[in-house]
Design a protein around this motif. Sequence first.
Motif, PDB file in Angstrom:
ATOM      1  N   PHE A  18      -4.451 -25.276  -2.809  1.00  0.00           N
ATOM      2  CA  PHE A  18      -3.080 -25.497  -3.271  1.00  0.00           C
ATOM      3  C   PHE A  18      -2.374 -24.157  -3.481  1.00  0.00           C
ATOM      4  N   ILE A  19      -3.174 -23.130  -3.768  1.00  0.00           N
ATOM      5  CA  ILE A  19      -2.569 -21.822  -4.051  1.00  0.00           C
ATOM      6  C   ILE A  19      -1.881 -21.257  -2.811  1.00  0.00           C
ATOM      7  N   VAL A  20      -2.309 -21.708  -1.633  1.00  0.00           N
ATOM      8  CA  VAL A  20      -1.670 -21.275  -0.392  1.00  0.00           C
ATOM      9  C   VAL A  20      -0.548 -22.236  -0.024  1.00  0.00           C
ATOM     10  N   GLY A  21      -0.335 -23.264  -0.850  1.00  0.00           N
ATOM     11  CA  GLY A  21       0.712 -24.220  -0.544  1.00  0.00           C
ATOM     12  C   GLY A  21       0.274 -25.280   0.445  1.00  0.00           C
ATOM     13  N   THR A  32       1.696 -33.684  -6.234  1.00  0.00           N
ATOM     14  CA  THR A  32       3.050 -33.749  -5.711  1.00  0.00           C
ATOM     15  C   THR A  32       3.618 -35.153  -5.833  1.00  0.00           C
ATOM     16  N   LYS A  65      -1.173 -20.569   7.885  1.00  0.00           N
ATOM     17  CA  LYS A  65      -1.657 -20.729   6.513  1.00  0.00           C
ATOM     18  C   LYS A  65      -2.999 -21.436   6.458  1.00  0.00           C
ATOM     19  N   ASN A 106      -3.711 -31.808  -4.335  1.00  0.00           N
ATOM     20  CA  ASN A 106      -2.327 -31.359  -4.398  1.00  0.00           C
ATOM     21  C   ASN A 106      -1.363 -32.481  -4.018  1.00  0.00           C
ATOM     22  N   PHE A 108      -1.438 -28.966   1.248  1.00  0.00           N
ATOM     23  CA  PHE A 108      -1.493 -30.222   0.506  1.00  0.00           C
ATOM     24  C   PHE A 108      -2.834 -30.907   0.701  1.00  0.00           C
ATOM     25  N   GLU A 141       1.093 -27.367   9.401  1.00  0.00           N
ATOM     26  CA  GLU A 141       1.616 -27.250   8.035  1.00  0.00           C
ATOM     27  C   GLU A 141       1.806 -28.625   7.415  1.00  0.00           C
ATOM     28  N   SER A 195      -3.565 -15.274   1.300  1.00  0.00           N
ATOM     29  CA  SER A 195      -2.238 -15.847   1.466  1.00  0.00           C
ATOM     30  C   SER A 195      -1.130 -14.891   1.071  1.00  0.00           C
ATOM     31  N   VAL A 196      -1.386 -14.019   0.118  1.00  0.00           N
ATOM     32  CA  VAL A 196      -0.303 -13.186  -0.393  1.00  0.00           C
ATOM     33  C   VAL A 196      -0.370 -11.763   0.149  1.00  0.00           C
ATOM     34  N   PHE A 238      -6.103 -16.119  -2.563  1.00  0.00           N
ATOM     35  CA  PHE A 238      -4.865 -15.464  -2.951  1.00  0.00           C
ATOM     36  C   PHE A 238      -4.621 -14.228  -2.091  1.00  0.00           C
TER      37      PHE A 238
END
Lengths: 380, 341
Positions: free
Chosen positions: A321-324, A334, A244, A330, A326, A168, A229-230, A226
């Motif tokens: 970036f949509i999954v968070g 940030t 992730k 991204n 970096f 992560e 990840s969601v 998406f």
Amino acid sequence: MSTEYKPHPEDALSHVEEPATVYPVNPPTKSLDLLGWARSNLFGSIPNTILTLVALFLLVETLPPLINWAFISSVWSSATPDACRADGVGACWAVVQNKYRFILFGLYPYEEQWRPVVSTLLYIFAVAVSCNPRFWSRRLLVVWAVVVFGSGILMWGGILGLPYVENEKWGGLPLTLMLSVLGIALAFPLGILAALGRRSDLPVIRSVSVVYIELVRGVPLISVLFMASVMIPLFLPEGVTINKLLRAFIGIVLFTGAYIAEAVRGGLQALPRGQYEAADALGLGYWQKTRLIILPQAIRLVIPPLVNQFISMFKDTSLVFIVGLFDLLNTVKTALTDPLWRPYYVEAYVFTALIYFLFCYFMARYSQYLERHLNTGVRR
Amino acid sequence: MKRFLLAATAVATVSFAATSAFAGPTLDAVKKRGEVICGVHTGLAGFSAPDEKGNWKGIDVDVCRAVAAAVFGDDKKVKFVPLSAQQRLTALQSGEVDILSRNTTWTLTRDTANGLNFTTPNYYDGQGFLVTKKLGVKSAKELNGATVCVQTGTTTEQNLADYFRANNMKLNAVTIEKLEEVNAAYVAGRCDAYTSDASQLASIRANDVPNPDDHIILPEIISKEPLAPSVRHGDDQWFDIVKWTQYAMISGEEYGVTSANVDDVAKTATDPNVKRLLGVTPGMGAALGLDEKWGYNIIKQVGNYAETFEANVGPKTPLKLERGLNAQWNKGGLMYAPPVR
């Protein structure tokens, strides 16, 4: 030297009554003379002249201010943004100086950042070696195994006295490179299999390939990511999660694979039937035929669309970036949340754009080289 | 049979109530894992953002550190999972994170249909307007026909339209997607006013405009944005732990206990409230299912609410926010911790 057209001496003697002679037209002038070149290319006609003048005007208007902004009145180094706030100051490259570690490596622990550096170099080395046709052999697989395994150990750690770093925390350039290089490495064979499957005579294999290709091509990458990840976490039991990074990686590979499949299918269809028949006549089995006769020719035909796909995939990794995660883009975003440096976002994005450009330009040039190299003997 | 069942239920209920330290599934899972997993914003200065060295900083981050301090006695035992706005609710619902501390407005829908339990706000925000002084406007009601810069895709945009409609004013909205670009547009004078959360406006006024004194934030706050951490429905004990962790920080400020003086206070305290908070008088920790030093650890390792406010968003930080609504209840604010007893 500019050469003007002169009638052939014989033509001058010809009689007027004779039917109109077709004069052989000289080849277009190929002049190395700067003035001649300018006259024919820049001021050849009135519209051309106008366009040239407009372009010149725009250049004069924009280039000096740009150079002034970027190089002359810019701030190259400063620990605080105060120096950039003064009047008449151009680009504030100090933002890069202050943020480059985070932009390049993201959340990776600061003291351990030599590890992603080494790991990135390993990948670049492996890619460089693989790009040279002299090294194309089975030994390359060993090189790749060592690089992937070695960089995995480096990045994760947990053994050999390296502190453990969970994935992560990976980010920045190493993440972007790994996602693209490994993504290409997996998506390419997947795409070839899907392309072969789509042209297979076996109905089940054919329909599976068609469904996969059409389904994945029918949705944008961002929605694949998406979903990954969601939606997936909602179907899993509470507390069970898939990594992730892995989720995003699988999404990217599946997506790119479908596009590569279609590019490769184009190559397969462009091959004359005779090639297939000749291979059959030689008594080659399906896999022998495919590996020795069909694919080498088909893939050579589709190098431009393949590289196109790789380049676009390299840039598409920024959608993670949509999954968070970096990735390189991204981390810039940030880094720019720092209110002190936020006003200098243009400079930070220019820096990142240069990095992206460097890699994409390399890929483009390499594909041109590869086409020249592989097309010996069949150049048209 | 029916009577037996009734009796059994009653016994069960009584015994359930007696063991108030019944360990919920989340606390057990967290203890077994050895760390709290905390969903945070991918980057929002002062609330949760990584610094140059990649360490997470911010008042949302501090809530999670405090929970780790309460559960483990070590504020480092927390893993931060950066979440995008789209991901955040699912991540909590699916159990990917234990706490969502990500600048999330407490609303009825989220509290009910989305299955979230909001603990208590750690920042009271609200939407306001930033204008140049040259405009000569003293109130948002005078913005009729004004060009207003706003970021797209947020409730901010909706609130803006609603406010102008409710006040019968004509609106020219300039909607831009990226925060930096909205800032640049406002700085370049493309709009008369800039609307966003007041905390955001304060930081833009302090950092992005060339001369902060040329700009003012209008007094009207047109929306309520209580930003609060949340946990999943269905685990009341975990809900209590996060909630009381925040109350411990707020109480710490109320009683003047700071990370610097907590050791002295623990030795010399005479106030029974403070003694219970710091575990000098035991009982509170057991009720929460935690170590008796939970409150002490929170304040020692993370600090009280005022400390985290000053360190992350206060006047000495780039955000330069005043306490305003986030002052203690006895100083004109809304920060009010129920008694620790």
